[in-house]
Design an enzyme around this catalytic site. Structure first.
Site, short mmCIF file in Angstrom:
data_model
loop_
_atom_site.label_atom_id
_atom_site.label_comp_id
_atom_site.label_asym_id
_atom_site.label_seq_id
_atom_site.Cartn_x
_atom_site.Cartn_y
_atom_site.Cartn_z
N CYS A 1 -0.12 0.79 -2.68
CA CYS A 1 0.05 1.88 -1.70
C CYS A 1 0.08 1.30 -0.29
CB CYS A 1 -1.03 2.94 -1.82
SG CYS A 1 -2.37 2.51 -2.89
N GLU B 1 -5.94 10.38 -2.65
CA GLU B 1 -5.34 9.23 -1.95
C GLU B 1 -3.89 9.18 -2.40
OE1 GLU B 1 -6.65 7.16 0.18
OE2 GLU B 1 -8.73 7.86 0.03
#
Ligand code: FAD
Length: 1022
Positions: free
Chosen positions: A817, A783
């Site tokens: 994020c 990720e």
């Protein structure tokens, strides 16, 4: 003192008398209502037709309210006709014929289109004018005069947009000061109307204003009562002084439940100050739909007694019932309002008695249009001998006029709540009123639109409740049959997200404060590695420090070397055989028990995050909840996955003579390499996903969050996880991380972090695959970053858009994020949006993370601080610094960088392309939606994105065209919840299935099929 019914001057035996009297008064009111039927030449007739028609179908009603909501932003006939089509296309079959025909001919850009748009706008404005007394002081004075002629007083409420900044809060205060100064001389010179200007011998203020405290502070937040009280108090005192000087009454309105306690507390605190203690001309609202309201009213009565000067209490039912219900359910919090209408009505009557009993310390004002509720109040007052002049009735402008007049004629003092102001905020108020009036539970709707008989309308709430319960029992719902309930299909179906902490509750704030103190007392402790169940000391150590105060060491953590990485992998390999053979239910049980321990320690764990990672209270709490969710969700998911019934486990497609069996096997040793920004949640998510599917784990947390990771290790050790199944290996990524990635026997690398490191891992994993004694291809789950955009459409609700972007861009200092780092704004609303955004962001409080009022804390470390400051410099070169908040001395004390907004950034600029991971937002102007979407997609990442728009067609386009893993419409783009919003992106944002989603665990297993030929010489079992 106790406050139950026995404390009232109403004996039990008198209740029957009051009930009788209530019905008599009610019947009297019903029979003396002024003519309630409007005729066809009146505006009201048309309004009533439209309402009746809208109410016939729920979907039409929803679309109509949505259109009203967006209307103020539609300033051309084209945009209005386009929205008309978009809103009513799917429900057109429910429209009355004339409306359907008009819609069909009204194409954007045509003459007919313009005519229909103009008529629509006129109608909506007229509708708004029915409930809103005017747009300026002059119009409001005319409206007030009209009320006086009818012997009705007034209280004025200034409609406002959501107050997003301190500038807007100042404007709001100024608007009240101007209002009072503007009307007081005129109103005070009007000749007296004794019915409204006097209560027996007492002269009442004629000017009367109603104020919402949340509008006096842009950062109004119950998590920080001290700071909020201080800021609200400053403005409120100014208002009170001006009001008192002009002989104006000030009433504090009540808003949503989450700010109720603080609103009451501020009122009590300020009104008890020496300066205001003896002032009688103030009041506050109590909402009877709240389960807390009885306790609040009693506390208010005690306080007023102590204060020694009475205050007024406006008793209402409450205007936010739908909102409170939806919010509580979506948060998993107890619903604060009664859920049956009769319960609210019953409570209103109970509170009416308490309120009247608390006279003269509390003075009763009944705000209701419900004849039963009012009649009951009047009956109680009569019963205890309270003169008519000592009670006030209050109703909303534009509602139940015939009822108002009947009560005035009966000799009661009537005050009208008159909102006034601009159309944009006005529409939100209008929609609230319409929602209420068209609700199935509305008294006005039942008695005047549906003509339910007065006898039924005047029944006591308890009787109504009994009838409702009885009829429910006669017709049990099919849906609730036990067979249906038992048919729940899978474990994951009963998963519920862990509710976030409600910090509006004082006890939760106290627990957090205590936890912070406890954690501070444990600063500086040392934490060893854990390999094969053994604590291992090291020569080197990581000093984990508090980014809010960099001279403070949170903990000293052992730092592994490559040798220890090798032992940790060996330990994990050693434990693999036993662990993978355990039944999945047993492995899942470890996760459930870990969740339970985290729940027990949630404040303490959150406190560690506050200090080690600079997370504000709510952010820290959210991270703990997410960690709990991962444990609970993956535990259920793993069982489902292995089950024949709900997953693929063991099931196979059999044909005669052939039996097929399908299995999942664990992949093997898993290296979990986790980031610091969700220090417990992401680490727990990756680790538990590996464990529950039968893998063993070496856990390498980020150096910056090693102490929190030690806490996770502690939890699993406490649960008795066998040695070697989970190993704790903090250390430098370059050496220890690399050793894990490259180890020939590491089968899975679960990584979350930066793109550079993620790509490096991907490459090295490929290069080092196939080198062990039992060669394997390493599985990488990575990720990585994002460059997330929110589009602001021309018809967006700017209140929502401004707050949504502020939260998404500056929550946790932009270090998520999912954070928004680009706002792409359509030209038409660009300037307006930008100026509100800048002021809203300027109003955020930058401060140490442990202070509850902090919105923007520190960055994680010195390197981050320097990098972000470099982008600040680049932003200045590439665009215009619309906002640059200097963190001042905090920038030396900790790693602070204040929020920055750069406007007029080119979509190709570095600021609009590169991931920054800090509180820096690029604002980009787009010509139209085509260009906005193109810009949004023009980056290498595809993680999160969002749009604020009220055009169904544009929302549809965003759904189809915006390239992101998580798309959010009309809400902030951070805060994904496990299961509800599985999280993860594509392009350069990562590879792998979304975390917290149904497919996530599949990445940790190997699918395997076994086929047996069961045929023996022509014989096969059936
Ligand atoms: C002068 C004045 C000032 C006001 N100021 C405020 C204020 O500051 N803050 C505020 O919140 N409201 C305020 N209100 C609005 C008020 O709370 C009510 O929304 C409104 O008056 C309708 O209540 P009613 O008694 O007139 O009508 P009714 O039709 O008897 O009651 C409707 C009310 O019942 C409740 N209800 C509806 N459905 C259910 C259900 N299923 N279960 C339980 N309860 C249900 C809701 O509160 C709803 O508003 C004010 C009203 C007036 C007249």
């Amino acid at each position: 003192m106790g406050h139950d019914l026995n404390a009232l001057p109403i004996a039990e035996a008198d209740h029957a008398a009051i009930e009788r009297s209530t019905r008599e008064i009610g019947q009297y009111i019903f029979s003396h209502l002024a003519d309630q039927h409007a005729n066809i030449f009146e505006r009201r007739w048309w309004d009533d037709r439209i309402m009746a028609w809208a109410m016939r179908d729920e979907s039409v009603k929803v679309q109509m309210f949505r259109l009203l909501d967006v209307l103020p932003m539609l300033d051309t006939s084209e945009s209005l006709t386009e929205h008309l089509h978009e809103y009513f296309h799917d429900v057109s079959k429910f429209l009355p014929t004339p409306a359907r025909l008009a819609l069909a001919v009204a194409q954007p850009g045509t003459l007919a289109g313009r005519a229909v748009a103009a008529a629509g706008r006129r109608n909506a404005l007229a509708h708004a004018r029915r409930f809103i007394a005017g747009t300026n002081t002059q119009e409001v004075l005319v409206a007030a005069m009209r009320e006086r002629k009818l012997r009705r007083g007034f209280t004025l409420d200034i409609l406002g947009e959501a107050v997003a900044s301190e500038v807007e809060a100042d404007h709001y205060l100024q608007a009240y000061l101007d209002l009072i100064a503007g009307i007081a001389p005129t109103v005070n010179s009007w000749s007296e109307v004794p019915e409204i200007d006097r209560a027996a011998d007492e002269v009442l203020p004629r000017v009367n204003v109603s104020v919402k405290l949340s509008a006096l502070d842009s950062q109004f937040d119950p998590i920080d009562p001290v700071g909020t009280t201080e800021r609200v108090g400053r403005r409120l005192r100014d208002l009170l002084r001006a009001a008192r000087a002009a002989r104006s009454f000030v009433n504090i309105d009540m808003e949503s439940y989450k700010i109720k306690d603080l609103t009451l507390a501020i009122f009590r605190q300020i009104m008890a100050e020496d300066e205001f203690r003896e002032w009688r001309e103030v009041g506050i609202v109590i909402q009877a739909y709240l389960k807390d309201s009885e306790a609040d009213l009693c506390a208010l009565a005690d306080w007023a007694r102590e204060r020694g000067t009475p205050v007024w209490v406006r008793l209402v039912k409450g205007a936010y019932w739908d909102y409170e219900t939806v919010l509580a359910n979506s948060q998993g919090w107890p619903v604060p309002v009664f859920e049956q209408k009769w319960e609210t009505d019953a409570n209103y009557e109970r509170l009416t008695r308490l309120l009247i009993a608390a006279y003269p310390h509390l003075r009763p004002a009944l705000g209701s249009h419900n004849i039963r509720s009012i009649a009951h109040g009047l009956a109680v007052a009569k019963h205890v001998g309270l003169p008519n002049s000592q009670i006030e009735l209050q109703m909303l402008y534009g509602m139940a006029d015939h009822l108002k007049q009947a009560l005035v004629n009966m000799g009661y003092r009537m005050r009208i709540y008159m909102p006034y102001g601009e159309l944009i905020p006005g529409m939100a108020y209008l929609v609230r009123r319409l929602l209420e009036n068209t609700s199935n539970d509305s008294f006005l709707r039942a008695s005047f639109t549906e003509n339910v008989s007065p006898e039924i309308m005047l029944m006591s709430p308890w009787e109504t409740g009994m009838r409702a319960t009885a009829s429910n029992h006669q017709a049990p719902s099919e849906n609730s049959s036990p067979a249906v309930i038992a048919a729940a299909v899978s474990q994951a179906d009963d998963f519920r997200n862990e509710p976030l902490q409600d910090f509006s509750k004082a006890e939760h704030r106290q627990e957090m404060t205590d936890a912070l103190a406890t954690v501070r007392s444990e600063f500086g402790r040392t934490y060893p590695l854990v390999i094969d169940g053994q604590a291992v000391g090291t020569d080197h150590a990581i000093e984990s420090i508090d980014p809010s105060q960099k001279d403070r060491v949170v903990g000293v953590v052992a730092s592994a070397s490559v040798d220890e990485a090798l032992s940790a992998v060996a330990a994990a390999e050693g434990a693999l055989g036993q662990w993978s053979k355990r039944p999945v239910e047993e492995r899942a049980e470890f996760l459930r028990r870990a969740a339970a321990l985290m729940r027990e320690r949630r404040y303490e764990l959150a406190a560690w995050e506050v200090y080690e990672c600079g997370k504000a209270w709510r952010e820290a709490d959210g991270d703990i909840c997410e960690a709990i969710d991962f444990c609970e969700f993956y535990a259920r998911l793993a069982i489902d996955m292995q089950s024949e019934r709900t997953g693929r486990g063991e099931r196979g497609v059999d044909v005669p003579g052939e039996e097929n069996r399908f299995y999942y096997l664990p992949r093997g040793v898993t290296a979990v390499i986790a980031p610091w920004n969700f220090p417990l949640a992401i680490l727990t998510g990756m680790t538990t996903a590996a464990l529950v599917t039968g893998n063993t784990v070496v856990m390498k947390p980020a150096e910056q969050s090693s102490v929190i990771a030690a806490k996770l290790m502690e939890i699993f050790q406490e649960l008795g996880l066998p040695p070697g199944v989970l190993n704790y290996l903090p250390g430098p990524g370059e050496t220890v991380g690399a050793a894990l990635v490259e180890h020939p026997n590491v089968a899975v690398i679960a990584f979350t972090g930066s793109r550079a490191v993620g790509m490096h891992i991907y490459r090295r994993a490929a290069e080092t695959s196939g080198q062990g004694a039992a060669p394997l291809v390493k599985r990488v789950i990575a990720e990585m970053g994002g460059k997330n955009a929110i589009i602001i459409d021309a018809d967006a609700d700017l209140d929502e858009a401004v707050l949504g972007v502020v939260r998404s861009a500056f929550g946790y200092q932009g270090q998520k994020c999912s954070a928004c780092s680009r706002a792409i704004v359509l030209d038409k609303v660009y300037d307006q949006f930008l100026s509100r955004l800048v002021e809203a962001t300027r109003s955020l409080k930058v401060g140490p993370a442990d202070e509850p009022g902090t919105s923007v804390g520190p960055l994680i470390d010195a390197e981050s601080q320097a990098r972000v400051l470099d982008y600040v410099r680049i932003g200045g070169e590439e665009g215009r610094a619309a906002l640059a908040v200097d963190a001042g001395p905090l920038a030396q004390q900790g790693y602070f960088v204040g929020p920055h907004i750069f406007a007029d950034i080119n979509s190709g600029a570095r600021l609009a392309q590169e991931e920054i991971f800090g509180p820096v937002l690029a604002v980009i102007r787009a010509r139209d939606l085509d260009q906005a979407i193109e810009m949004a997609n023009s980056v290498e990442y595809a993680l999160t994105g969002g749009i604020f728009s009220r055009s169904p067609a544009n929302l549809d386009r965003a759904r189809r065209e915006m390239q992101v893993g998580n798309l959010y419409l009309n809400r902030p783009i951070t805060g994904a919840l496990v299961n509800r919003q599985p999280f993860g992106g594509f392009k350069m944002s990562g590879i792998g299935s979304q975390a917290g989603g149904a497919d996530y665990l599949l990445q940790f297993v190997i699918p395997r099929t076994v086929t047996e030929n069961t045929m023996r010489r022509g014989f096969a079992p059936s």
